[in-house]
Design a protein around this motif. Structure first.
Motif, PDB file in Angstrom:
ATOM      1  N   ALA A  37       0.599  -1.499   0.305  1.00  0.00           N
ATOM      2  CA  ALA A  37       0.213   0.269   0.084  1.00  0.00           C
ATOM      3  C   ALA A  37       0.808   1.017  -0.283  1.00  0.00           C
ATOM      4  O   ALA A  37       0.488   2.336  -0.581  1.00  0.00           O
ATOM      5  N   LEU A  38       2.118   0.858   0.260  1.00  0.00           N
ATOM      6  CA  LEU A  38       3.302   1.972   0.574  1.00  0.00           C
ATOM      7  C   LEU A  38       4.167   2.397  -0.628  1.00  0.00           C
ATOM      8  O   LEU A  38       4.974   3.126   0.078  1.00  0.00           O
ATOM      9  N   ALA A  39       4.075   1.632  -1.684  1.00  0.00           N
ATOM     10  CA  ALA A  39       5.152   2.050  -3.083  1.00  0.00           C
ATOM     11  C   ALA A  39       4.958   2.716  -3.283  1.00  0.00           C
ATOM     12  O   ALA A  39       4.340   3.591  -3.587  1.00  0.00           O
ATOM     13  N   GLY A  40       6.629   2.942  -3.320  1.00  0.00           N
ATOM     14  CA  GLY A  40       6.793   4.258  -4.294  1.00  0.00           C
ATOM     15  C   GLY A  40       5.912   5.416  -2.740  1.00  0.00           C
ATOM     16  O   GLY A  40       6.759   7.042  -3.122  1.00  0.00           O
ATOM     17  N   ILE A  41       5.887   6.101  -1.917  1.00  0.00           N
ATOM     18  CA  ILE A  41       5.703   6.722  -1.351  1.00  0.00           C
ATOM     19  C   ILE A  41       7.310   6.943   0.384  1.00  0.00           C
ATOM     20  O   ILE A  41       8.107   6.551  -0.271  1.00  0.00           O
ATOM     21  N   SER A  42       7.895   8.080  -0.326  1.00  0.00           N
ATOM     22  CA  SER A  42       8.665   8.585   0.872  1.00  0.00           C
ATOM     23  C   SER A  42       8.438   8.561   2.292  1.00  0.00           C
ATOM     24  O   SER A  42       7.296   8.695   2.919  1.00  0.00           O
ATOM     25  N   VAL A  43       9.526   7.807   2.703  1.00  0.00           N
ATOM     26  CA  VAL A  43       9.228   7.297   4.071  1.00  0.00           C
ATOM     27  C   VAL A  43      11.078   7.440   4.822  1.00  0.00           C
ATOM     28  O   VAL A  43      11.595   7.338   3.930  1.00  0.00           O
TER      29      VAL A  43
END
Length: 488
Positions: free
Chosen positions: A301-307
Motif C-alpha cells: 500500500a505504501l509503494a512509491g511513498i517517501s518514508v
C-alpha cells in the motif's frame, strides 16, 4: 521582585503592531499576569491551554513586561526543535522590536532575543552565555543547556517553562536558583500531569485557562485500534495512510523505541512501565523507528511513498533536514519517536499513527495527536495496541479517545496514577505522602482548608497566636521537604 508594567515601551509597542486582536481569554490571562508580576511576592502560575491556543503570545507579553521593568526572562523548552521554533517565531513576531529580529530593531525600545542549546558551536554558546550574564539579552530561550552551572543571568525576573511535564522538579529549581531574588514562574502545558494537578488543587500553583478553540484548528478524531481483536487492521492502517497521502496530505507514525535493542523512548514520569507491562513486554517486540522504516519498504500500500526516520540520536543537521523535507512535503510519511511531541507544526499532516500506544502516558498521547489537524484540515489519530481489551493499560487509550479536553484527561490520569509525592520530586503516581486524603475525592475539603490557611497566615504571618499549629508544622517538615514547598 516587583516587575510593574512600564507603559509606552516594549509591551505597548508589541500590542500596537499585533496583526490580530487578542482573544478574550488571552486578554484576561494577560491582565492577571501583569498584576501578579507587579507584586513583590513571586508569581507561581500554571497556564493551561490546548496546542495552538495562544499560550506563547500570553507568555511573551509577560516576558516583555519584565524586560520593560529592567529584568530578564528565560524560556525553557524540552527539545532543541521546540527551542529553535520559539526563537524563530518570537523574533519574527517581535519584528523591529527585536534587536536580532528579521528587521533589525534599533534604539532602547527593543529587546535582544538569544538562543542557547547544547548543539551550538562553542563560540556561539559562549556568546549566548555572555549575553545572558551581562544583561544584553533580555529574553533567553533554551533547552536543558540553560541549567548548566556555567550559565548565569544579570537579573532573571521571569522563568517560563514550556511543556512543563517534560521537566523534573529539580530541573526547574536549578533555573530558579540562577536569580538573585526569587523570580516569577509561569509554567505552560496542554495537559497537566497528576502531580501538577494535585499541586494546583493544593494552591501551590494558581491556574489560568485558555479554553477557546484555536483559530484554524479542525477537530481531531481519535480511535483505539485493537489488533488483538481485529488483527486485519494491522494491514488497514497502511492502506488508510496511503489514502491520506493520495489526497495530498502527510502522515506521522510514532514508535516507542529508536532501535530493536532499546528499552523505549519514554520521558521521566510519563510512561513508566508497570510490573504488568514489564511482564507482558517479554512476549512482544515493541515497534521501533528503524524496524518500522524497514518494514514499510515491503508494504504494497505504501509503494512509491517517501518514508523517513526521525529520532533523538540523529545528528542535529540531519534532524533539521528531515523536518524541512517533511514540512515541504518531500517526505510524505515520517516515522518518529516522541521528538515530534512538541514544537512540530506541519499544517498538511492529517493522520497520526501511534504504534504500541499503550506504552505512552496520557499527556504524551494528547500532545502527539495535537500535531495533526493544525491547518484547518480534519485530523485523525489511531492509537494502535496489541493488548487484550481488558488490559489495564488500555484504559489510558480509551480515555484519550473519549475526549480532547486537556483538564478532563489530567483528571483521568490522576484517577489512574494517583497524585505522586506531593512534597517530593516524584511526578508519577504510586507513592503519595497523603495518608487519608485523595485529591479527587476530597477536592472541596482541600479548597476549604486552603482558604482557612490563607486567612490564618494573613492575620498572623508568624503563627504567633497559633503555637500548636506552628509546632505541628515544625514537627512534620524536615529541611528537604520544606525546600520542595518552594518548588513547582
Amino acid at each position: 521582585v516587583s516587575r510593574p508594567s512600564a507603559a509606552g515601551r516594549l509591551l505597548t509597542a508589541y500590542d500596537r503592531q499585533l496583526p490580530f486582536t487578542l482573544t478574550a481569554g488571552q486578554s484576561a490571562v494577560g491582565k492577571t499576569l501583569a498584576e501578579e508580576l507587579a507584586l513583590d511576592s513571586p508569581m507561581n502560575r500554571l497556564l493551561q491551554g490546548e496546542v495552538g491556543s495562544g499560550k506563547t503570545i500570553v507568555a511573551l507579553r509577560a516576558m516583555l513586561q519584565v524586560v520593560d521593568a529592567g529584568g530578564q526572562a528565560a524560556l525553557l523548552a524540552p527539545t532543541e526543535v521546540l527551542a529553535a521554533q520559539h526563537f524563530d517565531s518570537i523574533r519574527r513576531t517581535l519584528g523591529p522590536l527585536s534587536r536580532d529580529g528579521l528587521l533589525g530593531g534599533l534604539g532602547p525600545d527593543s529587546v535582544q532575543v538569544t538562543l542557547l542549546t547544547g548543539s551550538m558551536s562553542t563560540a556561539a554558546r559562549k556568546q549566548a552565555m555572555l549575553d545572558a550574564a551581562s544583561g544584553t539579552a533580555g529574553i533567553v530561550i533554551g533547552t536543558h543547556a540553560l541549567l548548566s552551572e556555567n550559565v548565569s543571568f544579570y537579573d532573571l525576573g521571569l522563568i517560563v517553562v514550556d511543556e512543563q511535564h517534560r521537566f523534573g522538579v529539580e530541573q526547574r529549581d536549578v533555573l530558579r536558583s540562577k536569580a538573585s531574588k526569587p523570580p516569577h514562574l509561569l509554567v505552560m502545558t496542554a495537559t497537566p500531569i497528576p502531580r501538577t494537578v494535585a499541586m494546583t488543587v493544593f494552591g501551590d500553583l494558581e491556574t489560568s485557562v485558555l479554553d477557546e478553540l484555536p483559530a484554524g484548528r479542525a477537530p481531531i478524531s481519535t480511535h483505539v485500534v485493537g489488533l488483538a481483536e481485529h488483527p486485519a487492521w494491522a494491514t488497514r492502517i497502511w492502506s488508510r495512510s496511503r489514502e491520506e497521502i493520495d489526497a495530498g496530505h502527510q502522515v506521522y507514525v510514532v514508535c516507542p523505541k529508536i532501535g530493536t535493542d532499546d528499552d523505549g523512548d519514554f520521558s521521566p514520569g510519563e510512561a513508566e512501565p508497570t510490573d504488568a507491562d514489564l511482564a507482558e513486554n517479554g512476549a512482544r517486540e515493541l515497534a521501533s523507528v528503524t524496524g518500522v522504516v524497514e518494514q514499510l519498504r515491503d508494504v504494497p500500500a505504501l509503494a512509491g511513498i517517501s518514508v523517513a526516520p526521525l529520532h533523538g540520536r540523529q545528528d542535529p543537521a540531519l534532524k533539521s533536514d528531515t523536518m524541512a523535507s517533511f514540512t515541504a512535503n518531500r517526505t510524505q510519511l515520517l516515522v518518529s519517536t516522541t521528538v515530534i511531541e512538541v514544537g512540530v507544526d506541519v499544517h498538511n499532516a492529517t493522520l497520526m499513527v501511534i504504534l504500541d500506544a499503550d506504552r505512552f502516558g496520557i499527556s504524551q498521547l494528547h500532545q502527539l495527536r495535537g500535531r495533526v489537524g493544525r491547518g484547518g484540515l480534519p485530523g485523525t489519530c489511531l492509537l494502535v495496541t496489541s493488548l487484550e481489551p481488558g488490559h489495564p493499560s488500555r484504559r489510558r487509550l480509551d480515555a484519550v479517545a473519549a475526549t480532547t479536553d486537556g483538564f478532563e484527561l489530567s483528571q483521568e490520569d490522576l484517577k489512574l496514577r494517583r497524585e505522586g509525592d506531593i512534597l517530593g520530586a516524584s511526578q508519577s503516581g504510586g507513592r503519595s505522602t497523603l495518608k487519608l486524603l485523595r485529591v479527587l475525592e476530597h477536592e472541596d475539603l482541600i479548597a476549604r482548608a486552603r482558604q482557612d490557611a490563607q486567612a490564618i497566615v494573613a492575620a498572623d504571618p508568624g503563627l504567633d497566636r497559633h503555637t500548636v499549629l506552628a509546632a505541628a508544622i515544625d514537627d512534620y517538615l524536615n529541611p528537604e521537604k520544606e525546600a520542595f514547598l518552594e518548588r513547582g
